[in-house]
Design a protein around this motif. Structure first.
Motif, PDB file in Angstrom:
ATOM      1  N   LEU A 139      42.344  37.761  47.644  1.00 23.00           N
ATOM      2  CA  LEU A 139      42.542  36.660  46.697  1.00 23.00           C
ATOM      3  C   LEU A 139      43.009  37.195  45.342  1.00 23.00           C
ATOM      4  O   LEU A 139      43.955  36.665  44.752  1.00 23.00           O
ATOM      5  CB  LEU A 139      41.244  35.861  46.524  1.00 23.00           C
ATOM      6  N   ILE A 140      42.379  38.244  44.861  1.00 24.81           N
ATOM      7  CA  ILE A 140      42.764  38.821  43.568  1.00 24.81           C
ATOM      8  C   ILE A 140      44.175  39.396  43.647  1.00 24.81           C
ATOM      9  O   ILE A 140      44.997  39.171  42.752  1.00 24.81           O
ATOM     10  CB  ILE A 140      41.738  39.884  43.125  1.00 24.81           C
ATOM     11  N   ALA A 141      44.471  40.101  44.732  1.00 23.17           N
ATOM     12  CA  ALA A 141      45.808  40.694  44.890  1.00 23.17           C
ATOM     13  C   ALA A 141      46.893  39.620  44.876  1.00 23.17           C
ATOM     14  O   ALA A 141      47.895  39.751  44.156  1.00 23.17           O
ATOM     15  CB  ALA A 141      45.870  41.513  46.179  1.00 23.17           C
ATOM     16  N   VAL A 142      46.688  38.580  45.635  1.00 23.78           N
ATOM     17  CA  VAL A 142      47.694  37.507  45.740  1.00 23.78           C
ATOM     18  C   VAL A 142      47.777  36.701  44.438  1.00 23.78           C
ATOM     19  O   VAL A 142      48.870  36.386  43.958  1.00 23.78           O
ATOM     20  CB  VAL A 142      47.378  36.585  46.939  1.00 23.78           C
ATOM     21  N   THR A 143      46.640  36.386  43.865  1.00 23.06           N
ATOM     22  CA  THR A 143      46.607  35.570  42.649  1.00 23.06           C
ATOM     23  C   THR A 143      47.281  36.261  41.472  1.00 23.06           C
ATOM     24  O   THR A 143      48.012  35.634  40.702  1.00 23.06           O
ATOM     25  CB  THR A 143      45.148  35.213  42.278  1.00 23.06           C
ATOM     26  N   PHE A 144      47.052  37.577  41.348  1.00 22.24           N
ATOM     27  CA  PHE A 144      47.546  38.297  40.172  1.00 22.24           C
ATOM     28  C   PHE A 144      48.766  39.172  40.454  1.00 22.24           C
ATOM     29  O   PHE A 144      49.269  39.839  39.555  1.00 22.24           O
ATOM     30  CB  PHE A 144      46.416  39.139  39.568  1.00 22.24           C
ATOM     31  N   GLY A 145      49.242  39.165  41.698  1.00 19.41           N
ATOM     32  CA  GLY A 145      50.458  39.923  42.015  1.00 19.41           C
ATOM     33  C   GLY A 145      50.288  41.418  41.924  1.00 19.41           C
ATOM     34  O   GLY A 145      51.178  42.118  41.431  1.00 19.41           O
ATOM     35  N   VAL A 146      49.125  41.920  42.365  1.00 17.44           N
ATOM     36  CA  VAL A 146      48.850  43.359  42.353  1.00 17.44           C
ATOM     37  C   VAL A 146      48.618  43.832  43.791  1.00 17.44           C
ATOM     38  O   VAL A 146      48.454  43.033  44.699  1.00 17.44           O
ATOM     39  CB  VAL A 146      47.615  43.688  41.472  1.00 17.44           C
ATOM     40  N   THR A 147      48.596  45.139  43.978  1.00 18.56           N
ATOM     41  CA  THR A 147      48.320  45.688  45.309  1.00 18.56           C
ATOM     42  C   THR A 147      46.843  45.491  45.644  1.00 18.56           C
ATOM     43  O   THR A 147      46.001  45.306  44.754  1.00 18.56           O
ATOM     44  CB  THR A 147      48.639  47.194  45.374  1.00 18.56           C
TER      45      THR A 147
ATOM     46  N   PHE B 280      44.868  44.190  31.850  1.00 15.65           N
ATOM     47  CA  PHE B 280      46.044  43.406  31.492  1.00 15.65           C
ATOM     48  C   PHE B 280      46.597  42.658  32.702  1.00 15.65           C
ATOM     49  O   PHE B 280      46.952  41.484  32.601  1.00 15.65           O
ATOM     50  CB  PHE B 280      47.125  44.320  30.892  1.00 15.65           C
ATOM     51  N   CYS B 281      46.693  43.337  33.833  1.00 12.53           N
ATOM     52  CA  CYS B 281      47.275  42.725  35.036  1.00 12.53           C
ATOM     53  C   CYS B 281      46.332  41.727  35.700  1.00 12.53           C
ATOM     54  O   CYS B 281      46.789  40.791  36.361  1.00 12.53           O
ATOM     55  CB  CYS B 281      47.686  43.804  36.034  1.00 12.53           C
ATOM     56  N   VAL B 282      45.032  41.943  35.543  1.00 15.60           N
ATOM     57  CA  VAL B 282      44.025  41.022  36.065  1.00 15.60           C
ATOM     58  C   VAL B 282      43.069  40.725  34.898  1.00 15.60           C
ATOM     59  O   VAL B 282      41.980  41.292  34.815  1.00 15.60           O
ATOM     60  CB  VAL B 282      43.263  41.628  37.267  1.00 15.60           C
ATOM     61  N   PRO B 283      43.493  39.842  33.995  1.00 15.74           N
ATOM     62  CA  PRO B 283      42.693  39.582  32.797  1.00 15.74           C
ATOM     63  C   PRO B 283      41.330  38.979  33.136  1.00 15.74           C
ATOM     64  O   PRO B 283      41.225  38.097  33.997  1.00 15.74           O
ATOM     65  CB  PRO B 283      43.542  38.577  32.006  1.00 15.74           C
TER      66      PRO B 283
ATOM     67  N   ALA C 219      43.584  45.643  43.223  1.00 12.33           N
ATOM     68  CA  ALA C 219      42.656  44.509  43.200  1.00 12.33           C
ATOM     69  C   ALA C 219      41.236  44.967  43.523  1.00 12.33           C
ATOM     70  O   ALA C 219      40.271  44.508  42.896  1.00 12.33           O
ATOM     71  CB  ALA C 219      43.099  43.439  44.189  1.00 12.33           C
ATOM     72  N   GLU C 220      41.107  45.873  44.475  1.00 16.26           N
ATOM     73  CA  GLU C 220      39.780  46.372  44.844  1.00 16.26           C
ATOM     74  C   GLU C 220      39.136  47.115  43.672  1.00 16.26           C
ATOM     75  O   GLU C 220      37.951  46.917  43.371  1.00 16.26           O
ATOM     76  CB  GLU C 220      39.870  47.282  46.065  1.00 16.26           C
ATOM     77  N   LYS C 221      39.896  47.954  43.005  1.00 12.20           N
ATOM     78  CA  LYS C 221      39.375  48.706  41.861  1.00 12.20           C
ATOM     79  C   LYS C 221      39.008  47.753  40.723  1.00 12.20           C
ATOM     80  O   LYS C 221      37.961  47.904  40.084  1.00 12.20           O
ATOM     81  CB  LYS C 221      40.415  49.741  41.398  1.00 12.20           C
ATOM     82  N   ARG C 222      39.836  46.752  40.471  1.00  7.32           N
ATOM     83  CA  ARG C 222      39.548  45.793  39.383  1.00  7.32           C
ATOM     84  C   ARG C 222      38.303  44.975  39.710  1.00  7.32           C
ATOM     85  O   ARG C 222      37.469  44.725  38.843  1.00  7.32           O
ATOM     86  CB  ARG C 222      40.757  44.876  39.159  1.00  7.32           C
TER      87      ARG C 222
END
Length: 169
Positions: free
Chosen positions: A127-135, A105-108, A139-142
């Protein structure tokens, strides 16, 4: 290789379409809860669902609040029952499902696929952390989940090609 989305990924994609959300810059849990007509409160309490309201812990960072919202939203939309009174295995199943849901949901996936993911692991995570507003940890796990699915799809294609070649199809 075409990425095969799961039922959950498709469900989340449809939910975002229904909410008019198509890009990472539109991911805002306050707006999402409003559009879903789900009461939301940010308090100095651990995150939870209480009488249909999503409560998010005010002591968390904005990234952690977004992640917690994804987790609690799964409980609100996809689960039933009071966890305090359910058997432990069922409680554990719901928690696993809510955690898994939060990653998607947080990183569709449909948004993640549009990113030009750098080859450097640390740059990709950032990039994933900043783009989707997650830690960064989230982001690493996603990213790992996404890469594992791509790997499985690639292995499946290779094995299908080997079988087809051996059968001269």
């Amino acid at each position: 290789m075409k990425y095969q989305t799961s039922l959950l990924e498709d469900w989340i994609d449809r939910l975002y379409i229904q909410l008019g959300i198509r890009s990472p810059d539109q991911l805002d849990f306050k707006i999402i809860s409003e559009r879903l007509r789900i009461p939301l409160d940010i308090r100095n309490l651990s995150s939870r669902i209480y009488e249909g309201e999503i409560i998010i812990n005010s002591r968390l960072t904005p990234e952690e609040q977004w992640q917690e919202f994804g987790h609690e939203l799964c409980h609100r939309l996809r689960h039933a029952g009071n966890q305090m009174f359910m058997p432990r295995p069922f409680f554990q199943l719901q928690e696993f499902q809510a955690n898994y849901f939060a990653y998607h949901f947080c990183v569709p996936t449909f948004m993640l696929q549009k990113l030009d993911i750098p080859t450097s692991r640390q740059e990709a995570i950032y990039l994933i952390a900043v783009t989707f507003g997650v830690t960064c940890e989230f982001a690493e796990k996603r990213l790992q989940m996404y890469e594992e699915k791509l790997h499985v799809l690639k292995c499946s294609e290779i094995s299908q090609a080997v079988v087809a070649n051996s059968l001269n199809i």
